[in-house]
Enzyme design. Structure first.
Site, PDB file in Angstrom:
ATOM      1  CG  HIS A   1     -68.355  29.028   5.356  1.00 56.32           C
ATOM      2  ND1 HIS A   1     -68.338  28.756   6.557  1.00 56.32           N
ATOM      3  CD2 HIS A   1     -67.581  30.182   4.862  1.00 56.32           C
ATOM      4  CE1 HIS A   1     -67.790  29.876   7.243  1.00 56.32           C
ATOM      5  NE2 HIS A   1     -67.274  30.606   6.369  1.00 56.32           N
TER       6      HIS A   1
ATOM      7  CG  LEU B   1     -58.722  27.922   4.762  1.00 56.21           C
ATOM      8  CD1 LEU B   1     -59.076  29.144   3.892  1.00 56.21           C
ATOM      9  CD2 LEU B   1     -59.361  26.519   4.297  1.00 56.21           C
TER      10      LEU B   1
ATOM     11  CG  ASN C   1     -65.243  28.366  -5.030  1.00 55.33           C
ATOM     12  OD1 ASN C   1     -64.319  29.342  -4.803  1.00 55.33           O
ATOM     13  ND2 ASN C   1     -65.714  27.563  -4.120  1.00 55.33           N
TER      14      ASN C   1
ATOM     15  CG  HIS D   1     -66.469  33.128   1.826  1.00 61.32           C
ATOM     16  ND1 HIS D   1     -65.799  32.197   1.449  1.00 61.32           N
ATOM     17  CD2 HIS D   1     -66.150  33.281   3.317  1.00 61.32           C
ATOM     18  CE1 HIS D   1     -65.245  31.363   2.296  1.00 61.32           C
ATOM     19  NE2 HIS D   1     -65.395  32.060   3.424  1.00 61.32           N
TER      20      HIS D   1
ATOM     21  CD  GLU E   1     -39.277  23.615  10.376  1.00 61.99           C
ATOM     22  OE1 GLU E   1     -39.829  24.425   9.516  1.00 61.99           O
ATOM     23  OE2 GLU E   1     -38.102  23.554  10.354  1.00 61.99           O
TER      24      GLU E   1
END
Lengths: 614, 614
Positions: free
Chosen positions: B29, B117, B177, B253, B355
């Protein structure tokens, strides 16, 4: 009686009935019900539009208790509106009752099971999205939320998506009773902390006193007028309101009242107000135009990734069935949901990187009988496991497609590799787990998923693999396919997905050494083909399973379970990913994991040798 | 060269090296790295305090790439600071390299694996909490976040907790971005949408141009001055900045640049600036005072819930080991982490109903060598499965205690019942899965967990069950215990947790009928006692397993896997929860699920009869 008097009386009735319901088995959450009773009294008396005699009316409003533990309040509402009688109310939490501890759709007016906090609102977003973009019916979705559950990030995913989707048909009502299970919430009665966040997410927020029925009335009226964004009503309430022994007291969560009779007296006694809830005019949902179904077909030997075939097939299925919709977690160019998005843009939903909201929206859409297919990297559905688990409790029908399974994805490394998804998805009540090895098979399985009840899961592969089957062949769910067999096979290799290709390659190597390996493509991991596997075991004895997954809970154990009670139990050797993978080329990683053709051949040799020695 | 000139040059160097690294295997990336290069150049040159020669220095700052896919940038930083050389940089994503596609702690400067992510920031919150409340060392935690991942609710859980914890030692840097994987994010370059949310959560927010090194410098300086709350820097950047072919372009990407040589030239060519990162003074972490370890002990026959024993034992372990800390998801009065909280309030962390943040904080604390025990209802750890999966990739050592497992919880119903946790936790790389049946056994297993590497999981039961074992008996991980045996047993019943008691009851019934059942307590579900189970199989033949869990991936399949390659494979009958449970009394639900003593006895009779017929 004036409106306000009736609402206050109705609120007290809902409290009394909540106390009575919880007294039956001396369990449940009456105090969490009492805090929201006035909020609900005004709602059902004046704003809710729902035909309780016709729960399938597409124009019905939806009332979702995101704080599912307030089930005594919900069931007291059902009694007040005449949906259930007092006798049934008093079966609360008894074995066999429809009135379970937390609501489930066993009751026809309950859209989805709640009780795992932070799920009702994201699901409500899905229902509201369906109302706006699919059904195109102006029903409203009312979600009663607890303040404790606002700590779940999924609630903020819901706010973001509700705002982004301009869902002015959604009203979230936050019952800020200050007290969680074991003490005060992070924000206590700081209503502003909630309105500030809701407004920051683009919602219209209204802070009110949650026992002031006039203020509640005004807030709902205001919500009806808001356009282009959802409304969040933040209501300051008292947990256990109306009964001094528990009102705003710690230690009273999730417990029946010690002295229900005294509490009922304090609340003014049992009432029997009936609410005649406004009925919406029946409206039929929008119908998307459809065409003939032409499933994609691929030539034998052609190299096609099964994730690509998923996109192609889903698009074809969507062409033929206007109720099929697709949702994706911002990776549609990887999962190939992008093909559907291009063909059917009105039925495609970009859910961004919010897998909880992705699955919740799918669950919400199926409430309205849409057929959602949700896709992301298989690894990232671990993010939504609680939602998938609860979808099963909701008796929901959703299809999930997880791409990029296993070490065979290559350089991206373990964070992107699903190595636990078969275990995770098999351990969902009533689920279906499919793992195709070629494009034509994928197409058939996607078509089958669109007709399948419950939670169905498709595991796809990143890399292109050769087409093994003729277009048009059948692959029934619950079946398997013998890819290679002779009359005198020495063992059976059971594979699925990427490992079918490795197993075929290994069988060729073995054939050159005089070892004949039967190869079974176990594309239906759950339900598994007990008969087919038993026949293979009977024919060849030893079985070798191989999967691009951790050894636990995947294909190998599914095969073991299928054969556990045979009269002649075969020796079963399970090949699976042996240690934490890293980055590398797919072939390097399959080899390092011990599941490539060479390792399969090696394990097969040992298995056959062991059998010969006996 | 002025500071600003050097920072700009350094930014270009980091871009060039990112492009070069991605060119090696033509994957990775680079464009997501190029957007954040200036942000990182200023940080490492002026603000970061880290001794790269001594990564174990407790006073080191922590730099966590929540946007783990920007790994080329991270590795380019490591080269610039002299931690790795150019040769190693160019092994990026090759098989066997430490420089994996997404960062993992195989590299000594990487605290945790990222790449799923929305995890790096919540984990950073855990590290920052450790800094403030445990280590009491003024290190800073810098988290580089992507804008796409702000769609994950876990990021907002992190903001809330960072604010609630007054973590002014935490700086989140959001690289806006604008472009996600398949297109624009929900908010594009609307920086205000991020600052507004961050401020609503109580954070200090600063919006800047992310390629303006003076503005970046000023923002960091400002962050250092903020007291009592975290800082969030929202930086407008260009994806692929500096190379016209990819700058702010869609479709770029996750791809190496088509023409890396041209790109490097456009960026001004290869540089070799070295950054001498400021080293912090070595400071030793705070040491909590400790006492002698006195594990709780319980009398035979006493009725004690294993969740209660968990709380007692953890408290005792914490008394003896000052590095043991506990975190709970707002249910400590149910999990009984409240006992620890009362005894060791300085080492207890209330994580509310979040959690994901609960597990992330535990992972963050173990980065600093604390020994976290995280507890909630077992069912709700499904919410954090992605975090648990990634914790394994992080080679993290955390202990998890899940209470209220299975249908035996009773009236609360299926939303609160863990029925998939054994499958889920077994399918975690290198995990340990324990399921005690009595209080003394629980105490021993909790003590063992405190010394266990990797992810360890304890499954506890809601209801009180009789103590079966003397205090002080040993229960090694990987072992099992024969609870009942004769020399001539007809079958073996393998149980764990609640079902051990049902199995014992069944064995008494069976004994009255002349059927002798051996009962094995398989408290260590993973690793499982292959030798012990094999011995039982050899002695008795037929095996009956029984578990309060779905049939998939749990105890039954673990036993099948353990016995799969024996020379004499026993017939194995798996009893598990057969259908979706509802509410009811524990005994009613165990019966309805088909796993109570009566069903066990019935299955045992059939199994023995089948064996006799052969």
């Amino acid at each position: 009686m004036s409106d306000t008097e009736r609402w206050s009386e109705l609120g007290q009735q809902l409290r009394v009935d909540s106390v009575r319901a919880a007294a039956v088995t001396k369990s449940g959450h009456p105090t969490s019900s009492m805090s929201a009773a006035d909020l609900m009294a005004v709602l059902i008396d004046k704003y809710l539009r729902h035909d309780f005699d016709d729960p399938e009316n597409p124009a019905n409003d939806h009332l979702i208790f995101s704080k599912g533990h307030a089930s005594p309040l919900l069931y007291s509402i059902y009694k007040a509106v005449g949906a259930i009688d007092d006798e049934e109310l008093l079966t609360f939490r008894k074995f066999g009752s429809r009135l379970e501890g937390h609501p489930t759709p066993i009751l026809p007016w309950v859209d989805v099971a709640t009780g795992s906090l932070g799920q009702g609102l994201p699901i409500a977003v899905g229902v509201a999205l369906a109302g706006k973009r699919l059904d195109r019916i102006p029903y409203r979705v009312w979600a009663l939320c607890g303040d404790s559950e606002m700590a779940e990030g999924s609630m903020w995913e819901a706010f973001e998506h509700a705002s982004y989707g301009e869902l002015d048909n959604l009203v979230a009502i936050i019952d800020v009773n200050r007290l969680g299970q074991r003490g005060e919430t992070m924000h206590g009665w700081d209503l502003d902390s909630y309105t500030r966040r809701a407004e920051a997410c683009g919602c219209h927020a209204i802070a009110i006193g949650g026992h002031d029925v006039e203020a509640i009335d005004k807030a709902y009226a205001e919500a009806l007028e808001v356009e282009g964004r959802p409304t969040v009503i933040v209501a300051r309430t008292l947990k256990g309101k109306g009964v001094a022994a528990v009102e705003d007291k710690g230690g009273a969560h999730g417990k029946a009242l010690d002295d229900p009779e005294a509490a009922i007296a304090e609340l003014g006694g049992v009432r029997d107000l009936k609410v005649d809830v406004a009925k919406p005019e029946r409206t039929e949902p929008y119908v998307f135009s459809t065409g003939a179904r032409e499933l994609p077909s691929y030539d034998l030997g052609e190299e096609v990734a099964t994730r690509k075939a998923y996109g192609d097939a889903l698009t074809a299925v969507g062409t033929a069935d206007g109720r099929v919709v697709a949702l994706d977690g911002e990776v549609s160019n990887s999962t190939h949901a992008d093909i559907f998005a291009a063909a059917h843009p009105d039925r495609f939903f970009e859910m961004f990187i919010a897998e909880q909201q992705l699955v919740a929206a799918a669950v919400g859409m199926q409430v309205r009988d849409w057929k959602p297919f949700a896709s992301s990297f298989a690894a990232f559905f671990t993010r939504a496991y609680d939602f998938i688990r609860m979808a099963a409790v909701s008796r929901a029908t959703i299809a999930i497609s997880g791409s990029h399974a296993g070490v065979s994805i290559g350089e991206d490394g373990p964070s992107q590799m699903a190595l636990e998804d078969l275990a995770m998805m098999r351990a969902v009540g009533g689920s279906t787990v499919l793992y195709p090895c070629d494009a034509n098979q994928t197409a058939k399985l996607v078509a089958a998923m669109a007709e399948r009840q419950g939670i169905s899961y498709l595991r796809t592969t990143r890399g292109a693999t050769p087409v093994l089957y003729e277009a048009g062949e059948d692959f029934p769910i619950g079946g398997s396919r013998v890819v290679r067999a002779t009359d005198e096979d020495d063992l059976t290799i059971v594979a699925a997905g990427i490992t079918v290709h490795e197993a075929l390659s290994a069988s060729q190597t073995l054939a050159g050494e005089g070892i004949s390996a039967r190869v079974v493509d176990c594309y239906s991991v759950k339900p598994i083909d007990v008969a087919g596997l038993s026949a293979a075991a009977e024919a060849t004895g030893a079985i070798l399973t191989v999967e691009d997954h951790w050894p636990e809970g995947g294909l190998g154990e599914a095969v073991l379970a299928a054969l556990a009670t045979l009269d002649e139990r075969p020796r079963v050797e399970v090949l699976a990913v042996a240690g934490m993978p890293g980055s590398g080329k797919p072939a390097e990683l399959l080899a390092a994991a011990g599941i490539d053709a060479e390792h399969i051949a090696d394990a097969a040799r040992k298995l056959v040798r062991a059998a010969a020695l006996r």
